[in-house]
Design an enzyme around this catalytic site. Structure first.
Site, PDB file in Angstrom:
ATOM      1  N   SER A  39       0.949  -1.229  -0.102  1.00  0.00           N
ATOM      2  CA  SER A  39       0.044  -0.122  -0.021  1.00  0.00           C
ATOM      3  C   SER A  39       1.027   1.116  -0.012  1.00  0.00           C
ATOM      4  O   SER A  39       0.424   2.338  -0.460  1.00  0.00           O
ATOM      5  CB  SER A  39      -0.941   0.062   1.269  1.00  0.00           C
ATOM      6  OG  SER A  39      -0.248  -0.104   2.605  1.00  0.00           O
ATOM      7  N   GLY A  76      -1.944  -4.321   1.392  1.00  0.00           N
ATOM      8  CA  GLY A  76      -1.975  -5.588   2.071  1.00  0.00           C
ATOM      9  C   GLY A  76      -0.947  -6.511   1.537  1.00  0.00           C
ATOM     10  O   GLY A  76      -0.794  -7.722   2.203  1.00  0.00           O
ATOM     11  N   ASN A 104       4.125  -4.968   5.752  1.00  0.00           N
ATOM     12  CA  ASN A 104       3.024  -6.039   6.189  1.00  0.00           C
ATOM     13  C   ASN A 104       3.381  -7.112   7.026  1.00  0.00           C
ATOM     14  O   ASN A 104       2.697  -7.682   8.076  1.00  0.00           O
ATOM     15  CB  ASN A 104       1.978  -6.368   5.184  1.00  0.00           C
ATOM     16  CG  ASN A 104       1.105  -5.035   4.605  1.00  0.00           C
ATOM     17  OD1 ASN A 104       0.483  -4.295   5.371  1.00  0.00           O
ATOM     18  ND2 ASN A 104       1.180  -4.910   3.367  1.00  0.00           N
ATOM     19  N   ASP A 185      -4.376   7.448   9.887  1.00  0.00           N
ATOM     20  CA  ASP A 185      -3.915   6.014  10.520  1.00  0.00           C
ATOM     21  C   ASP A 185      -2.482   6.186  11.297  1.00  0.00           C
ATOM     22  O   ASP A 185      -1.884   5.405  12.032  1.00  0.00           O
ATOM     23  CB  ASP A 185      -4.273   4.913   9.687  1.00  0.00           C
ATOM     24  CG  ASP A 185      -3.328   4.950   8.320  1.00  0.00           C
ATOM     25  OD1 ASP A 185      -2.344   5.798   8.330  1.00  0.00           O
ATOM     26  OD2 ASP A 185      -3.376   4.192   7.554  1.00  0.00           O
ATOM     27  N   HIS A 188       0.174   5.359   6.852  1.00  0.00           N
ATOM     28  CA  HIS A 188       0.506   5.437   5.664  1.00  0.00           C
ATOM     29  C   HIS A 188       0.627   7.016   5.487  1.00  0.00           C
ATOM     30  O   HIS A 188       0.031   7.847   6.079  1.00  0.00           O
ATOM     31  CB  HIS A 188      -1.028   5.257   4.556  1.00  0.00           C
ATOM     32  CG  HIS A 188      -1.098   3.731   4.724  1.00  0.00           C
ATOM     33  ND1 HIS A 188      -2.063   3.143   5.669  1.00  0.00           N
ATOM     34  CD2 HIS A 188      -0.803   2.645   3.891  1.00  0.00           C
ATOM     35  CE1 HIS A 188      -1.850   1.768   5.391  1.00  0.00           C
ATOM     36  NE2 HIS A 188      -1.213   1.654   4.422  1.00  0.00           N
TER      37      HIS A 188
END
Length: 218
Positions: A39, A76, A104, A185, A188
């Site tokens: 991502s 992801g 991830n 968040d 990112h």
């Protein structure tokens, strides 16, 4: 008879001159890079023009570089996921790959040996196709513990040394902990964060392009 043979040999020599002396034609079109990642590459929750590959391409073109950077980021994705799709995510004609995977794996607490093995296999697949790799490193969050962090952080410099890769040590360098450069968040990058990442990586990408151009033609 001798005169006819001599004339034929002279004509043949003239015809062969272009093939013996003409330089190799320069490759046509831009240098094609592929950004293979998760991502952070894909541009999570950002418009297409704010994703890392697009921003990097814009910065390169502003410097006069004839380069395209394709977005092969999948939100992801783990290193193993990248390995599963590397053959079709990196098409023929690709001159180089920016490999950004592992974040991830870290967030899921995957054994660093698994992550390293998958990244190594990706690099070897690309190497077998004659495609150079710029490896974008990642660092583990401190709350995962010092042992995990030490093992995970060591993956990227170890792979770069093993395979002789161009290494950008930490993809998120310059934005970590800065709320102004993250989405809500705090994982990112936002639009400004991507601009910072691409600008900081630009000198390393320039060096990578030099390596690509200096490599012998296969």
């Amino acid at each position: 008879m001798f005169r006819r043979t001599a004339l034929f040999a002279a004509a043949l020599a003239v015809l062969m001159v272009p093939f013996m002396t003409a330089p190799q034609a320069a490759p046509n079109g831009p240098v094609k890079l592929v950004a293979l990642g998760d991502s952070l590459t894909a541009g999570y929750r950002l418009p297409a023009d704010a994703a890392f590959p697009t921003v990097l391409e814009r910065l390169l073109k502003a410097k006069g570089e004839d380069v395209t950077v394709s977005n092969a980021g999948v939100s992801g994705d783990t290193a193993t996921g990248g390995l599963d799709r590397v053959d079709w995510s990196v098409p023929d004609g690709t001159a180089g790959v920016i490999l950004e995977l592992g974040a991830n794996d870290m967030l899921r607490g995957t054994d660093p040996k698994v992550t390293e093995g998958a990244l190594s296999a990706i690099i070897e697949r690309l190497k077998a196709r004659g495609i150079p790799v710029l490896l974008a490193g990642m660092q583990a969050a401190p709350n995962l513990g010092p042992d995990f962090k030490a093992r995970f952080d060591a993956i990227f410099p170890a792979l770069a040394e093993r395979y002789g890769l161009t290494l950008y040590p930490f993809f998120l360098d310059g934005i970590v902990g800065d709320r102004a450069q993250h989405l809500d968040d705090m994982i990112h990058p936002n639009r400004q964060g991507v601009e910072t990442i691409a600008a900081r990586m630009l000198p390393t990408v320039d060096s990578f392009l030099d390596r690509i151009r200096q490599a012998p033609v296969r």
